[in-house]
Design a protein around this motif. Structure first.
Motif, PDB file in Angstrom:
ATOM      1  N   VAL A   1     -20.077  64.258 139.131  1.00  0.00           N
ATOM      2  CA  VAL A   1     -20.911  64.313 137.928  1.00  0.00           C
ATOM      3  C   VAL A   1     -20.008  64.138 136.719  1.00  0.00           C
ATOM      4  N   ALA A   2     -20.589  63.622 135.652  1.00  0.00           N
ATOM      5  CA  ALA A   2     -19.899  63.490 134.369  1.00  0.00           C
ATOM      6  C   ALA A   2     -20.498  64.489 133.405  1.00  0.00           C
ATOM      7  N   ALA A   3     -19.656  65.106 132.587  1.00  0.00           N
ATOM      8  CA  ALA A   3     -20.129  66.117 131.646  1.00  0.00           C
ATOM      9  C   ALA A   3     -19.343  66.016 130.359  1.00  0.00           C
ATOM     10  N   LYS A   4     -20.034  66.210 129.248  1.00  0.00           N
ATOM     11  CA  LYS A   4     -19.389  66.267 127.944  1.00  0.00           C
ATOM     12  C   LYS A   4     -18.794  67.659 127.753  1.00  0.00           C
ATOM     13  N   VAL A   5     -17.568  67.732 127.242  1.00  0.00           N
ATOM     14  CA  VAL A   5     -16.905  69.014 127.016  1.00  0.00           C
ATOM     15  C   VAL A   5     -16.515  69.112 125.555  1.00  0.00           C
ATOM     16  N   ASP A   6     -16.417  70.382 125.058  1.00  0.00           N
ATOM     17  CA  ASP A   6     -16.007  70.596 123.675  1.00  0.00           C
ATOM     18  C   ASP A   6     -14.497  70.734 123.595  1.00  0.00           C
ATOM     19  N   GLU A   7     -14.003  71.146 122.414  1.00  0.00           N
ATOM     20  CA  GLU A   7     -12.569  71.239 122.197  1.00  0.00           C
ATOM     21  C   GLU A   7     -11.912  72.280 123.096  1.00  0.00           C
ATOM     22  N   SER A   8     -12.675  73.326 123.451  1.00  0.00           N
ATOM     23  CA  SER A   8     -12.117  74.374 124.312  1.00  0.00           C
ATOM     24  C   SER A   8     -12.221  74.032 125.794  1.00  0.00           C
ATOM     25  N   GLY A   9     -12.766  72.861 126.118  1.00  0.00           N
ATOM     26  CA  GLY A   9     -12.906  72.463 127.510  1.00  0.00           C
ATOM     27  C   GLY A   9     -14.163  72.987 128.170  1.00  0.00           C
ATOM     28  N   ARG A  10     -15.074  73.524 127.410  1.00  0.00           N
ATOM     29  CA  ARG A  10     -16.311  74.067 127.978  1.00  0.00           C
ATOM     30  C   ARG A  10     -17.369  72.961 128.050  1.00  0.00           C
ATOM     31  N   VAL A  11     -18.133  72.961 129.134  1.00  0.00           N
ATOM     32  CA  VAL A  11     -19.140  71.933 129.345  1.00  0.00           C
ATOM     33  C   VAL A  11     -20.266  72.113 128.338  1.00  0.00           C
TER      34      VAL A  11
END
Length: 247
Positions: A220-230
């Motif tokens: 699966v592909a997921a967008k993550v934020d700066e902290s690496g959280r999905v």
């Protein structure tokens, strides 16, 4: 009263003798004589007073006092009556205000109950409607397209070529795979081997995207934020093997 004087047929007596017959003091009788409120005369440095005129004055004063007392009683009675009427009006006004307040409270309570009941009915209607309407089901099975069959021709000088040109695309045979991620947000198709190259993935997207492999083997592909959280939903990823050959 041997010291009495007779003037114009009237008997006048000294004040000291008159004061014993009435309740007034000598000074008060003297003042009445000087103010000529009673019949009196001043003889030999002494006042002589007509007893009948003094008694008449006393009766007049008593009558006036009685009249004033009666008027005072009537005024007080009138005041009590007016006070009673005012208290009665205040009581009636208070009862009207209390009754109006009670009616207003009853109306407000009724409106509140009607609003709550209407809201409950609308809520139940919406819930019933949502149960009756079937939610479209999106199939979680994605079949890969079958391998297209292209006819090639032989070129004696350069070797075999495709019927549409010099490129033949090879696609694997059909297969069915079940995704544990939610495909309603889309399906990501990528060339085989691209998902393992993080540099290539970073070039394909403007946002930071990470590729994960779930416990069932689904990628699966997921967008993550700066902290690496999905952030957002997981999108199933399909690697499509592409074989480009040129002859």
């Amino acid at each position: 009263m041997s010291s009495a004087l007779e003037i114009d047929g009237k008997q006048l007596y000294p004040i000291k003798d008159i004061a014993d017959l009435v309740t007034y003091s000598r000074d008060y009788i003297t003042r009445l004589a000087r103010e000529q409120k009673i019949v009196a005369t001043y003889v030999g440095r002494q006042w002589y007073v007509d007893l009948n005129s003094l008694k008449s004055y006393v009766d007049t004063i008593n009558a006036e006092q009685e009249i004033r007392k009666k008027q005072l009683r009537l005024e007080r009675k009138r005041e009590r009556e007016l006070r009673a009427v005012a208290e009665q009006q205040n009581t009636l006004q208070l009862k009207r205000v209390q009754s109006l307040h009670a009616r207003s409270l009853s109306v407000a309570t009724f409106v509140l109950l009607v609003g709550l009941f209407s809201g409950y009915v609308v809520y139940e209607h919406d819930m019933l409607s949502s149960r009756l309407i079937k939610t479209p089901v999106v199939s979680t099975q994605v079949a890969q397209a079958p391998q297209p069959v292209r006819t090639t021709v032989s070129d004696q000088s350069n070797g075999p070529v495709s019927d549409m040109g010099a490129v033949v695309v090879a696609v694997p045979t059909s297969s069915v795979h079940s995704f544990s991620a939610d495909p309603t947000h889309g399906i990501l198709l990528m060339p085989q081997g691209t998902s393992s190259a993080s540099a290539t993935v970073d070039m394909l997207f403007s946002d930071t995207v990470e590729i994960y492999e779930l416990s069932d083997g689904t990628q699966v592909a997921a967008k993550v934020d700066e902290s690496g959280r999905v952030v957002g939903a997981l999108v199933p990823l399909i690697e499509v093997p592409v074989n480009v050959r040129k002859w």
